[in-house]
Motif scaffolding. Structure first.
Motif, PDB file in Angstrom:
ATOM      1  N   LEU A  83       0.814  -1.218   0.000  1.00  0.00           N
ATOM      2  CA  LEU A  83       0.000   0.000   0.000  1.00  0.00           C
ATOM      3  C   LEU A  83       0.852   1.275   0.000  1.00  0.00           C
ATOM      4  CD1 LEU A  83      -2.822  -0.960   2.542  1.00  0.00           C
ATOM      5  CD2 LEU A  83      -3.030  -0.703   0.059  1.00  0.00           C
ATOM      6  N   ALA A  84       2.159   1.131  -0.032  1.00  0.00           N
ATOM      7  CA  ALA A  84       3.073   2.281  -0.041  1.00  0.00           C
ATOM      8  C   ALA A  84       2.844   3.187   1.168  1.00  0.00           C
ATOM      9  CB  ALA A  84       2.927   3.073  -1.344  1.00  0.00           C
ATOM     10  N   ILE A  85       2.734   2.550   2.330  1.00  0.00           N
ATOM     11  CA  ILE A  85       2.571   3.290   3.584  1.00  0.00           C
ATOM     12  C   ILE A  85       3.644   2.825   4.564  1.00  0.00           C
ATOM     13  CG2 ILE A  85       0.096   3.689   3.302  1.00  0.00           C
ATOM     14  CD1 ILE A  85      -0.445   1.297   5.092  1.00  0.00           C
ATOM     15  N   ALA A  86       3.742   3.484   5.700  1.00  0.00           N
ATOM     16  CA  ALA A  86       4.764   3.134   6.687  1.00  0.00           C
ATOM     17  C   ALA A  86       4.363   1.890   7.476  1.00  0.00           C
ATOM     18  CB  ALA A  86       4.980   4.306   7.643  1.00  0.00           C
ATOM     19  N   VAL A  87       5.335   1.096   7.862  1.00  0.00           N
ATOM     20  CA  VAL A  87       5.069  -0.038   8.750  1.00  0.00           C
ATOM     21  C   VAL A  87       4.478   0.516  10.056  1.00  0.00           C
ATOM     22  CG1 VAL A  87       6.120  -1.887  10.103  1.00  0.00           C
ATOM     23  CG2 VAL A  87       6.931  -1.430   7.773  1.00  0.00           C
ATOM     24  N   GLY A  88       3.397  -0.088  10.515  1.00  0.00           N
ATOM     25  CA  GLY A  88       2.728   0.373  11.727  1.00  0.00           C
ATOM     26  C   GLY A  88       1.632   1.388  11.471  1.00  0.00           C
ATOM     27  N   ALA A  89       1.462   1.820  10.217  1.00  0.00           N
ATOM     28  CA  ALA A  89       0.390   2.768   9.885  1.00  0.00           C
ATOM     29  C   ALA A  89      -0.958   2.055   9.992  1.00  0.00           C
ATOM     30  CB  ALA A  89       0.583   3.329   8.486  1.00  0.00           C
ATOM     31  N   PRO A  90      -2.037   2.776  10.353  1.00  0.00           N
ATOM     32  CA  PRO A  90      -3.347   2.137  10.485  1.00  0.00           C
ATOM     33  C   PRO A  90      -3.931   1.771   9.120  1.00  0.00           C
ATOM     34  CG  PRO A  90      -3.543   4.505  10.779  1.00  0.00           C
ATOM     35  CD  PRO A  90      -2.078   4.210  10.710  1.00  0.00           C
ATOM     36  N   CYS A  91      -4.633   0.643   9.094  1.00  0.00           N
ATOM     37  CA  CYS A  91      -5.318   0.181   7.882  1.00  0.00           C
ATOM     38  C   CYS A  91      -6.766  -0.163   8.223  1.00  0.00           C
ATOM     39  CB  CYS A  91      -4.651  -1.067   7.309  1.00  0.00           C
ATOM     40  SG  CYS A  91      -2.978  -0.812   6.693  1.00  0.00           S
ATOM     41  N   LEU A  92      -7.663   0.210   7.341  1.00  0.00           N
ATOM     42  CA  LEU A  92      -9.057  -0.192   7.444  1.00  0.00           C
ATOM     43  C   LEU A  92      -9.220  -1.550   6.772  1.00  0.00           C
ATOM     44  CD1 LEU A  92     -12.084   0.579   8.061  1.00  0.00           C
ATOM     45  CD2 LEU A  92     -12.155   1.474   5.734  1.00  0.00           C
ATOM     46  N   VAL A  93      -9.913  -2.466   7.443  1.00  0.00           N
ATOM     47  CA  VAL A  93     -10.099  -3.821   6.918  1.00  0.00           C
ATOM     48  C   VAL A  93     -11.594  -4.100   6.753  1.00  0.00           C
ATOM     49  CG1 VAL A  93      -9.657  -6.281   7.267  1.00  0.00           C
ATOM     50  CG2 VAL A  93      -8.040  -4.571   8.151  1.00  0.00           C
ATOM     51  N   ILE A  94     -11.973  -4.570   5.575  1.00  0.00           N
ATOM     52  CA  ILE A  94     -13.347  -5.028   5.342  1.00  0.00           C
ATOM     53  C   ILE A  94     -13.278  -6.490   4.931  1.00  0.00           C
ATOM     54  CG2 ILE A  94     -15.461  -4.780   3.994  1.00  0.00           C
ATOM     55  CD1 ILE A  94     -14.796  -1.854   3.600  1.00  0.00           C
ATOM     56  N   ASP A  95     -13.862  -7.368   5.731  1.00  0.00           N
ATOM     57  CA  ASP A  95     -14.007  -8.781   5.385  1.00  0.00           C
ATOM     58  C   ASP A  95     -15.438  -8.986   4.919  1.00  0.00           C
ATOM     59  OD1 ASP A  95     -11.446 -10.139   6.067  1.00  0.00           O
ATOM     60  OD2 ASP A  95     -11.857  -9.278   8.044  1.00  0.00           O
ATOM     61  N   ARG A  96     -15.589  -9.492   3.710  1.00  0.00           N
ATOM     62  CA  ARG A  96     -16.922  -9.636   3.130  1.00  0.00           C
ATOM     63  C   ARG A  96     -17.148 -11.071   2.665  1.00  0.00           C
ATOM     64  NH1 ARG A  96     -16.772  -6.502  -1.738  1.00  0.00           N
ATOM     65  NH2 ARG A  96     -17.174  -4.662  -0.446  1.00  0.00           N
ATOM     66  N   PHE A  97     -18.359 -11.541   2.899  1.00  0.00           N
ATOM     67  CA  PHE A  97     -18.782 -12.858   2.419  1.00  0.00           C
ATOM     68  C   PHE A  97     -20.086 -12.670   1.650  1.00  0.00           C
ATOM     69  CE2 PHE A  97     -16.429 -13.266   6.326  1.00  0.00           C
ATOM     70  CZ  PHE A  97     -15.524 -14.274   6.067  1.00  0.00           C
ATOM     71  N   THR A  98     -20.228 -13.361   0.532  1.00  0.00           N
ATOM     72  CA  THR A  98     -21.482 -13.305  -0.217  1.00  0.00           C
ATOM     73  C   THR A  98     -21.973 -14.718  -0.494  1.00  0.00           C
ATOM     74  OG1 THR A  98     -20.250 -13.117  -2.314  1.00  0.00           O
ATOM     75  CG2 THR A  98     -21.065 -11.074  -1.317  1.00  0.00           C
ATOM     76  N   TRP A  99     -23.311 -14.846  -0.477  1.00  0.00           N
ATOM     77  CA  TRP A  99     -23.965 -16.128  -0.699  1.00  0.00           C
ATOM     78  C   TRP A  99     -25.073 -15.974  -1.739  1.00  0.00           C
ATOM     79  CZ3 TRP A  99     -22.986 -14.114   4.174  1.00  0.00           C
ATOM     80  CH2 TRP A  99     -22.097 -14.824   4.981  1.00  0.00           C
ATOM     81  N   ARG A 100     -25.433 -17.095  -2.318  1.00  0.00           N
ATOM     82  CA  ARG A 100     -26.585 -17.178  -3.204  1.00  0.00           C
ATOM     83  C   ARG A 100     -27.395 -18.380  -2.765  1.00  0.00           C
ATOM     84  NH1 ARG A 100     -29.531 -13.666  -6.019  1.00  0.00           N
ATOM     85  NH2 ARG A 100     -30.379 -14.490  -7.948  1.00  0.00           N
ATOM     86  N   SER A 101     -28.535 -18.117  -2.109  1.00  0.00           N
ATOM     87  CA  SER A 101     -29.386 -19.207  -1.606  1.00  0.00           C
ATOM     88  C   SER A 101     -28.575 -20.186  -0.762  1.00  0.00           C
ATOM     89  CB  SER A 101     -30.074 -19.933  -2.760  1.00  0.00           C
ATOM     90  OG  SER A 101     -30.960 -19.070  -3.410  1.00  0.00           O
ATOM     91  N   ALA A 102     -27.845 -19.648   0.204  1.00  0.00           N
ATOM     92  CA  ALA A 102     -27.057 -20.418   1.183  1.00  0.00           C
ATOM     93  C   ALA A 102     -25.796 -21.050   0.592  1.00  0.00           C
ATOM     94  CB  ALA A 102     -27.901 -21.495   1.856  1.00  0.00           C
ATOM     95  N   ARG A 103     -25.518 -20.818  -0.685  1.00  0.00           N
ATOM     96  CA  ARG A 103     -24.290 -21.335  -1.282  1.00  0.00           C
ATOM     97  C   ARG A 103     -23.253 -20.217  -1.316  1.00  0.00           C
ATOM     98  NH1 ARG A 103     -25.622 -24.486  -6.783  1.00  0.00           N
ATOM     99  NH2 ARG A 103     -23.349 -24.697  -6.694  1.00  0.00           N
ATOM    100  N   THR A 104     -22.068 -20.486  -0.774  1.00  0.00           N
ATOM    101  CA  THR A 104     -21.029 -19.472  -0.712  1.00  0.00           C
ATOM    102  C   THR A 104     -20.524 -19.143  -2.109  1.00  0.00           C
ATOM    103  OG1 THR A 104     -20.318 -20.299   1.444  1.00  0.00           O
ATOM    104  CG2 THR A 104     -18.792 -18.855   0.260  1.00  0.00           C
TER     105      THR A 104
END
Length: 242
Positions: free
Chosen positions: A199-220
């Motif tokens: 990300l071309a940032i400094a070590v220890g710099a804060p990062c925003l994290v988004i973990d996303r999961f999507t399903w279709r009729s209970a199928r991942t």
């Protein structure tokens, strides 16, 4: 014209019709907005009664896979976005909308048998194949986000031949595979050496994290982790009282 039930109308025939249509939708063969064959066409195709076809289509509509429009027919349902935070955004479109030049780089792509860790991440039990992808999105040649994604090929077999060296996987999925349910988990981390370099940032710099999961009729469909530089990205949601 009224059609009577014939010998082909076994109790499980409507399930086969539903499964056939569902498979075409889940694989992206019938994308969002695609018109499902009319009832009389399905009657002729499967050699069954209109009642059987109607039952299969009704269950598909209840599962939010299709929408039925009076006199117009049935269509593959488009995903419904609820808010800015809950919306599944196309990063390419998001950057373009900001008036910035979009850039994309495929860092890693591997088709493999799902590992135990892959199955845990996707929430599936059966062994199968996945595509593991790491890519970088940029805005005006500045790193915007790092994407780490798994795609379950049992749900999206066409992804095996998609050219992710040219098209971002998130954009491809949004245009080819409709989803019915999604989950976002938002958190923050500090950048380790590898993340900082990407990300071309400094070590220890804060990062925003988004973990996303999507399903279709209970199928991942997919599991993805998006990492953004914490000082240049924010999430906004507007709500109305009920």
């Amino acid at each position: 014209m009224s059609l009577t039930t014939n010998a082909a109308d076994k109790p499980t025939l409507y399930k086969r019709i539903r499964a056939d249509i569902e498979t075409r939708i889940l694989t992206g063969e019938w994308p969002p907005g695609h018109r499902i064959p009319f009832e009389h066409e399905l009657v002729a195709r499967y050699g069954c009664s209109r009642m059987t076809v109607n039952k299969a289509l009704s269950e598909l509509a209840q599962a939010d896979l299709i929408e039925r429009r009076r006199r117009a027919g049935s269509f593959v349902r488009r995903p419904q976005h609820q808010s800015a935070v809950l919306k599944i955004a196309d990063i390419r479109a998001e950057i373009t909308a900001l008036g910035r030049a979009y850039g994309y780089e495929l860092i890693h792509r591997k088709l493999r048998a799902a590992t135990v860790a892959d199955r845990d991440r996707l929430g599936v039990r059966k062994a199968g194949k996945v595509i593991a992808i790491t890519c970088r999105h940029s805005a005006d040649k500045v790193p915007f986000a790092i994407e780490d994604r798994l795609i379950d090929l049992s749900s999206v077999p066409d992804a095996a031949t998609a050219d992710f060296s040219r098209e971002p996987p998130g954009s491809w999925l949004l245009h080819h595979v409709p989803w019915t349910e999604a989950e976002h988990t938002i958190s923050a981390i500090v950048a380790d050496e590898r993340t900082a370099d990407a990300l071309a940032i400094a070590v220890g710099a804060p990062c925003l994290v988004i973990d996303r999961f999507t399903w279709r009729s209970a199928r991942t469909i997919t599991a993805v982790r998006l990492l953004y530089p914490g000082d240049s990205h924010r999430l906004v949601a507007r709500f109305k009282g009920g």
